[in-house]
Design a protein around this motif. Sequence first.
Motif, PDB file in Angstrom:
ATOM      1  N   MET A   1       0.894  -1.241  -0.072  1.00 30.31           N
ATOM      2  CA  MET A   1       0.037  -0.103  -0.082  1.00 30.31           C
ATOM      3  C   MET A   1       0.921   1.227   0.144  1.00 30.31           C
ATOM      4  SD  MET A   1      -3.133   1.387   2.744  1.00 30.31           S
ATOM      5  CE  MET A   1      -3.167  -0.202   3.168  1.00 30.31           C
ATOM      6  N   LEU A   2       0.548   2.205  -0.845  1.00 27.56           N
ATOM      7  CA  LEU A   2       1.107   3.441  -0.822  1.00 27.56           C
ATOM      8  C   LEU A   2       0.286   4.473  -0.453  1.00 27.56           C
ATOM      9  CD1 LEU A   2       2.889   2.732  -4.146  1.00 27.56           C
ATOM     10  CD2 LEU A   2       3.901   2.657  -1.904  1.00 27.56           C
ATOM     11  N   GLN A   3       0.780   5.914  -0.038  1.00 31.16           N
ATOM     12  CA  GLN A   3       0.301   6.941   0.609  1.00 31.16           C
ATOM     13  C   GLN A   3       0.649   8.340  -0.075  1.00 31.16           C
ATOM     14  OE1 GLN A   3       0.324   7.248   5.019  1.00 31.16           O
ATOM     15  NE2 GLN A   3      -0.312   9.378   4.929  1.00 31.16           N
ATOM     16  N   TRP A   4      -0.538   9.147  -0.200  1.00 32.95           N
ATOM     17  CA  TRP A   4      -0.006  10.499  -0.447  1.00 32.95           C
ATOM     18  C   TRP A   4      -1.228  11.490   0.149  1.00 32.95           C
ATOM     19  CZ3 TRP A   4      -1.937   6.848  -3.927  1.00 32.95           C
ATOM     20  CH2 TRP A   4      -3.108   6.951  -4.492  1.00 32.95           C
ATOM     21  N   ALA A   5      -0.937  12.878  -0.221  1.00 32.25           N
ATOM     22  CA  ALA A   5      -1.825  13.641   0.621  1.00 32.25           C
ATOM     23  C   ALA A   5      -2.629  14.374  -0.369  1.00 32.25           C
ATOM     24  CB  ALA A   5      -1.039  14.481   1.398  1.00 32.25           C
ATOM     25  N   ARG A   6      -3.906  14.854  -0.079  1.00 37.82           N
ATOM     26  CA  ARG A   6      -4.711  15.738  -0.813  1.00 37.82           C
ATOM     27  C   ARG A   6      -5.535  16.597   0.026  1.00 37.82           C
ATOM     28  NH1 ARG A   6     -10.135  14.907  -0.378  1.00 37.82           N
ATOM     29  NH2 ARG A   6     -10.843  12.804  -0.157  1.00 37.82           N
ATOM     30  N   LEU A   7      -5.847  17.791  -0.480  1.00 36.89           N
ATOM     31  CA  LEU A   7      -6.775  18.895   0.353  1.00 36.89           C
ATOM     32  C   LEU A   7      -8.014  18.415   0.553  1.00 36.89           C
ATOM     33  CD1 LEU A   7      -5.734  22.005  -1.174  1.00 36.89           C
ATOM     34  CD2 LEU A   7      -5.271  21.502   0.992  1.00 36.89           C
ATOM     35  N   ALA A  36      -1.556   3.267  -7.259  1.00 37.69           N
ATOM     36  CA  ALA A  36      -0.690   4.181  -6.746  1.00 37.69           C
ATOM     37  C   ALA A  36      -0.116   5.089  -7.714  1.00 37.69           C
ATOM     38  CB  ALA A  36       0.514   3.516  -5.856  1.00 37.69           C
ATOM     39  N   LEU A  37       0.491   6.334  -6.990  1.00 35.71           N
ATOM     40  CA  LEU A  37       1.002   7.038  -7.716  1.00 35.71           C
ATOM     41  C   LEU A  37       2.371   6.969  -7.703  1.00 35.71           C
ATOM     42  CD1 LEU A  37      -0.442  10.572  -6.036  1.00 35.71           C
ATOM     43  CD2 LEU A  37      -0.851   9.953  -8.459  1.00 35.71           C
ATOM     44  N   GLY A  38       3.189   7.650  -8.872  1.00 42.29           N
ATOM     45  CA  GLY A  38       4.833   7.346  -8.658  1.00 42.29           C
ATOM     46  C   GLY A  38       5.072   8.348  -7.620  1.00 42.29           C
ATOM     47  N   LEU A  39       6.345   8.079  -7.201  1.00 46.86           N
ATOM     48  CA  LEU A  39       7.149   8.720  -6.174  1.00 46.86           C
ATOM     49  C   LEU A  39       7.089  10.413  -6.480  1.00 46.86           C
ATOM     50  CD1 LEU A  39       8.680   8.474  -3.406  1.00 46.86           C
ATOM     51  CD2 LEU A  39      10.782   8.330  -4.965  1.00 46.86           C
ATOM     52  N   ALA A  42       3.399  11.599  -5.833  1.00 47.97           N
ATOM     53  CA  ALA A  42       3.179  11.594  -4.539  1.00 47.97           C
ATOM     54  C   ALA A  42       3.602  12.282  -3.534  1.00 47.97           C
ATOM     55  CB  ALA A  42       3.366  10.081  -4.159  1.00 47.97           C
ATOM     56  N   ALA A  43       4.588  13.003  -3.942  1.00 48.82           N
ATOM     57  CA  ALA A  43       5.430  13.831  -3.069  1.00 48.82           C
ATOM     58  C   ALA A  43       4.712  15.327  -2.983  1.00 48.82           C
ATOM     59  CB  ALA A  43       6.731  14.068  -3.284  1.00 48.82           C
ATOM     60  N   LEU A  44       3.880  15.601  -3.808  1.00 55.16           N
ATOM     61  CA  LEU A  44       3.113  16.738  -4.209  1.00 55.16           C
ATOM     62  C   LEU A  44       1.679  16.746  -3.358  1.00 55.16           C
ATOM     63  CD1 LEU A  44       3.140  17.233  -7.925  1.00 55.16           C
ATOM     64  CD2 LEU A  44       4.491  18.203  -6.429  1.00 55.16           C
ATOM     65  N   LEU A  45       1.243  18.025  -2.990  1.00 54.31           N
ATOM     66  CA  LEU A  45      -0.038  18.130  -2.194  1.00 54.31           C
ATOM     67  C   LEU A  45      -1.166  18.229  -3.356  1.00 54.31           C
ATOM     68  CD1 LEU A  45      -1.824  18.339   0.195  1.00 54.31           C
ATOM     69  CD2 LEU A  45      -1.216  21.047   0.303  1.00 54.31           C
ATOM     70  N   HIS A  46      -1.969  17.112  -3.349  1.00 50.94           N
ATOM     71  CA  HIS A  46      -3.079  17.326  -4.341  1.00 50.94           C
ATOM     72  C   HIS A  46      -4.359  17.858  -4.016  1.00 50.94           C
ATOM     73  CE1 HIS A  46      -0.610  14.282  -6.655  1.00 50.94           C
ATOM     74  NE2 HIS A  46      -0.159  13.966  -5.394  1.00 50.94           N
ATOM     75  N   PRO A  53      -7.316   7.464  -9.893  1.00 57.31           N
ATOM     76  CA  PRO A  53      -6.183   6.847 -10.672  1.00 57.31           C
ATOM     77  C   PRO A  53      -6.372   7.282 -11.917  1.00 57.31           C
ATOM     78  CG  PRO A  53      -7.808   4.990 -10.047  1.00 57.31           C
ATOM     79  CD  PRO A  53      -8.344   6.359  -9.648  1.00 57.31           C
ATOM     80  N   SER A  54      -7.308   8.361 -12.434  1.00 58.22           N
ATOM     81  CA  SER A  54      -7.196   8.814 -13.798  1.00 58.22           C
ATOM     82  C   SER A  54      -6.019   9.899 -13.619  1.00 58.22           C
ATOM     83  CB  SER A  54      -8.555   9.785 -13.938  1.00 58.22           C
ATOM     84  OG  SER A  54      -9.655   8.906 -13.954  1.00 58.22           O
ATOM     85  N   PRO A  55      -5.478  10.416 -14.969  1.00 63.09           N
ATOM     86  CA  PRO A  55      -4.398  10.845 -14.855  1.00 63.09           C
ATOM     87  C   PRO A  55      -4.381  12.338 -13.846  1.00 63.09           C
ATOM     88  CG  PRO A  55      -4.909  10.543 -17.165  1.00 63.09           C
ATOM     89  CD  PRO A  55      -6.060  10.024 -16.201  1.00 63.09           C
ATOM     90  N   CYS A  56      -3.447  12.374 -12.991  1.00 68.71           N
ATOM     91  CA  CYS A  56      -3.352  13.480 -12.134  1.00 68.71           C
ATOM     92  C   CYS A  56      -2.994  14.515 -12.869  1.00 68.71           C
ATOM     93  CB  CYS A  56      -2.402  13.119 -10.811  1.00 68.71           C
ATOM     94  SG  CYS A  56      -2.102  14.275  -9.943  1.00 68.71           S
ATOM     95  N   THR A  57      -3.709  15.983 -12.690  1.00 62.74           N
ATOM     96  CA  THR A  57      -3.408  17.047 -13.137  1.00 62.74           C
ATOM     97  C   THR A  57      -2.955  18.109 -12.102  1.00 62.74           C
ATOM     98  OG1 THR A  57      -5.587  17.834 -12.951  1.00 62.74           O
ATOM     99  CG2 THR A  57      -4.929  16.619 -15.229  1.00 62.74           C
TER     100      THR A  57
END
Length: 65
Positions: A1-7, A36-39, A42-46, A53-57
């Motif tokens: 499992m991987l993790q990232w952050a969003r508002l 999962a997002l790539g590294l 994933a380091a960005l605040l989304h 999982p559609s293309p992240c903009t």
Amino acid sequence: MLQWARLASPVELSNLTVPAGETNVRLAVFGCTTHALGLEPAALLHEATCPWPSPCTCTGAVVPT
């Protein structure tokens, strides 16, 4: 499992207890290895509306107020 952050979205924000004056809350998002997002992304605040999982903009330029 991987993790990232969003508002948090406005609806999510209205259901959370946050300190007075806070208008942005970061939520942890989890994904399996398939979704999962790539590294680097994933380091960005989304943004709250991140379509992953559609293309992240998201650009990562979201600045909490």
